[in-house]
Every structure is written in C-alpha cells, then in structure tokens.
Write an enzyme that holds these catalytic residues in place. Structure first.
Site, PDB file in Angstrom:
ATOM      1  N   LYS A  60       9.225  -0.317  11.628  1.00 15.03           N
ATOM      2  CA  LYS A  60       9.179  -0.298  13.081  1.00 15.03           C
ATOM      3  C   LYS A  60       8.351  -1.490  13.596  1.00 15.03           C
ATOM      4  O   LYS A  60       7.454  -1.960  12.886  1.00 15.03           O
ATOM      5  CB  LYS A  60       8.627   1.038  13.603  1.00 15.03           C
ATOM      6  CG  LYS A  60       7.224   1.377  13.080  1.00 15.03           C
ATOM      7  CD  LYS A  60       6.124   0.636  13.824  1.00 15.03           C
ATOM      8  CE  LYS A  60       4.839   0.635  13.095  1.00 15.03           C
ATOM      9  NZ  LYS A  60       3.893  -0.405  13.597  1.00 15.03           N
ATOM     10  N   ARG A  84       0.806  -1.221   0.000  1.00 14.54           N
ATOM     11  CA  ARG A  84       0.000   0.000   0.000  1.00 14.54           C
ATOM     12  C   ARG A  84       0.838   1.270   0.000  1.00 14.54           C
ATOM     13  O   ARG A  84       0.442   2.288  -0.582  1.00 14.54           O
ATOM     14  CB  ARG A  84      -0.932   0.032   1.211  1.00 14.54           C
ATOM     15  CG  ARG A  84      -2.088  -0.925   1.171  1.00 14.54           C
ATOM     16  CD  ARG A  84      -3.056  -0.672   2.314  1.00 14.54           C
ATOM     17  NE  ARG A  84      -2.435  -0.837   3.623  1.00 14.54           N
ATOM     18  CZ  ARG A  84      -2.122   0.149   4.439  1.00 14.54           C
ATOM     19  NH1 ARG A  84      -2.363   1.405   4.092  1.00 14.54           N
ATOM     20  NH2 ARG A  84      -1.578  -0.100   5.621  1.00 14.54           N
TER      21      ARG A  84
END
Length: 337
Positions: free
Chosen positions: A108, A29
């Site tokens: 992350k 995305r």
C-alpha cells in the site's frame, strides 16, 4: 511489451513461485520471512539494483539474487511478484509485472493517484492476472471480532469513528521524506485510518475537512488530520503522522457503548490484542486471539492466484481509498513547520 508466458494460469496446484522487487525494510522484516515460511508460496528470487545486496538478501532467505527489477520480471520461473518499492514507483513496475504475465501483490498504497490505480486495475483484468493492494492489517482476525461485536449491538448505533496512526520521526534520508518518490505521512500512515473508515462507515464517505503539516525542508507532509462523513451522517475523525509518539488505534462510539482497538495496525504476531468495550457503568476488556496478519495477507493473495482470481482483488475498496487520499489533499488546510 507483450506478455511473457509463465506456465501458470492461476488454477494449477502447488505453491505460487514468487519474486520480490526490491529489498525494502518492510520486505526484509516482514514479507520475505513470511514467503520463505509459507506452504502456499515459494520464494524464488529477490531483485535489487545493487547486485551484491541482492546476493546477500538471497543468501539469507535461500533464493536467487537478481540484479535489476526487469531482469527478475523476465524470469519464467516466477508466477507472482511482491512490490515493496516507494509509492511513486508502483505504477511503472506493477504495470511492467502485469505485462510480463506476473500476478502482483503491491504494498500500500497501490498508486499515488486514483487514475493510475484504475489503470492498473483495468490492465490486470486484460492480462488476466491477480492484482492486490497489500493492507496487511485487514487480515488480522481482531477486526472481524470487532465487526461481530458491532453487528451484535454491543455499542448500539454507531455515531462516530476515530482513528490514529502516528510514529516517531523516521530516517530523514529515506523515501518517506522525498516528494518525488511518493513520500509523506498521508500515503505512509494516513491511509490506515482512512481504510478503517471504509470498514465501518456505510456507503462512500465524503471528506469534509483536513489539515496537512508540510515540512519546509523536505516538502512532504509529516502530519495531518481528516474529518469524514458517511451518507447516513456517521462521522470519522482521523489523525496521522510521523512526528508523534507511537499510536496505532481506532475507536467506535455508539449510542450504547464504545469499542477501542488499541493495537490496530501493526500488532506483533504473538500479541493477544485487547479490545475495550465501555458500556454504562461497565468496562470489559476482551483479549482477541494472537494472529499473524503478514502470513494471512500472503495466504489470501496466494489463494486468489491459485483459485484463478484473474483480475483486481478488492477493486472498489482500493479505488475508494485512492479517491479519499486525493480528497484529503484537495480540501486540506496546509500548515508549515
């Protein structure tokens, strides 16, 4: 494993040739379109354990499909890799990428423990390769705008920071609900308000209290809170989870006013985020410029590679982040249900 020469030492000109380890949703995305459109980076290959999936994704983005992560790392036409794998796999594959001579942009959290994060930082230093933890929200210009308002005295002395990031329930078959893959709300969404506390609190905050709600069926934390305190006494009250209505905001409350950032972590690139400044008898709404935090994060990484930043980027912040996550777990009151 010995390093594999890539033909780029981090100082040569031209776009950074990038590969992507995995076809995670965030890659499809957000990051893959950004790489494909970038002038600073060139998408060379994408890897999946499923050859057909790798080929489908590669055809979509105009690159090479590779079966297997290690096969991609062995290619000599790749300078750097983006790692969007589940958190528990980061340490293994980031280490392999660094040892293969690749620069690494890792989604992350960098690792599930501080010890592993520190080990990767040291490995990046030894291998003379750039390693960056990908907190994309930090690259949106609205936060620099808020910082400027704080520094200019818009809210006086900061007293309390509050931050919330919550999303509705996610795919129950996904890695976020698998303890063995580093699932859970703390590592997925809780790290955002924790990282926000680092932006505005001075020194190294201490975790005073926390709660974690653990889903009995999956064994992962699905919600939580944390109370932090900086050395100067400024507090941070944080909330997170994925059993919530959507909320993505933080606020800074000071002696003379309050700043609220309402689309803090995942603002659409076309959105002009509104920052609200509340002062005595006055409310000011400030429309911040639209910005593309994904593109900016990629550009910052590519710039570090091309400038020869051979080693960890933002090491102190990443290690403090990992320590705060561990401290939340240590002090948290666990509730189930």
């Amino acid at each position: 494993m010995s390093p594999v020469p890539t033909g780029r030492d981090g100082t040569a000109g031209g776009p950074v040739r990038m590969g992507v380890l995995g076809c995670a949703d965030i890659a499809l995305r957000r990051m893959l379109p950004a790489i494909a459109a970038s002038d600073a980076a060139r998408l060379t290959a994408v890897a999946s354990r499923d050859a057909a999936k790798a080929e489908r994704v590669a055809a979509r983005f105009g690159c090479v499909g590779v079966q297997g992560y290690r096969a991609l790392l062995e290619r000599d036409d790749i300078d750097a890799v983006y790692v969007p794998l589940p958190p528990a796999l980061h340490f293994e594959y980031v280490a392999e990428a660094l040892l293969a001579g690749k620069h690494v942009l890792c989604e992350k959290p960098l690792c599930t423990t501080r010890a592993e994060a520190a080990e990767l930082m040291e490995l990046a230093r030894r291998q003379r390769r750039t390693l960056a933890e990908n907190f994309m929200f930090l690259h949106h210009s609205q936060h620099a705008g808020v910082r400027s308002l704080v520094d200019a005295g818009a809210i006086g002395e900061l007293e309390v920071l509050s931050g919330s990031f919550g999303v509705p329930p996610l795919d129950p078959t996904g890695f976020r609900y698998a303890p063995s893959l580093g699932g859970g709300a703390l590592l997925d969404v809780g790290v955002y308000p924790l990282r926000t506390a680092q932006l505005y609190l001075s020194g190294e905050p201490e975790v005073l209290a926390a709660t974690l709600r653990v889903d009995e069926a999956t064994g992962v934390d699905v919600a939580g809170t944390a109370l932090l305190c900086a050395p100067d006494g400024v507090a941070a009250q944080l909330e997170f989870g994925f059993r919530h209505s959507y909320r993505s905001r933080y606020a800074l409350w000071g002696s003379e006013g309050r700043l609220s950032v309402e689309r803090a972590y995942t603002p659409p690139e076309q959105l002009k985020p509104v920052v609200r400044l509340q002062q005595q008898d006055r409310l000011t709404e400030l429309a911040m410029p639209a910005d593309h935090q994904v593109r900016n994060a990629l550009a910052a990484f590519a710039a570090a590679v091309l400038a020869g930043r051979n080693g960890p980027v933002g090491e102190d912040a990443s290690l403090l982040q990992a320590r705060l996550v561990e401290d939340v777990r240590k002090v948290a009151r666990i509730v189930t249900g």
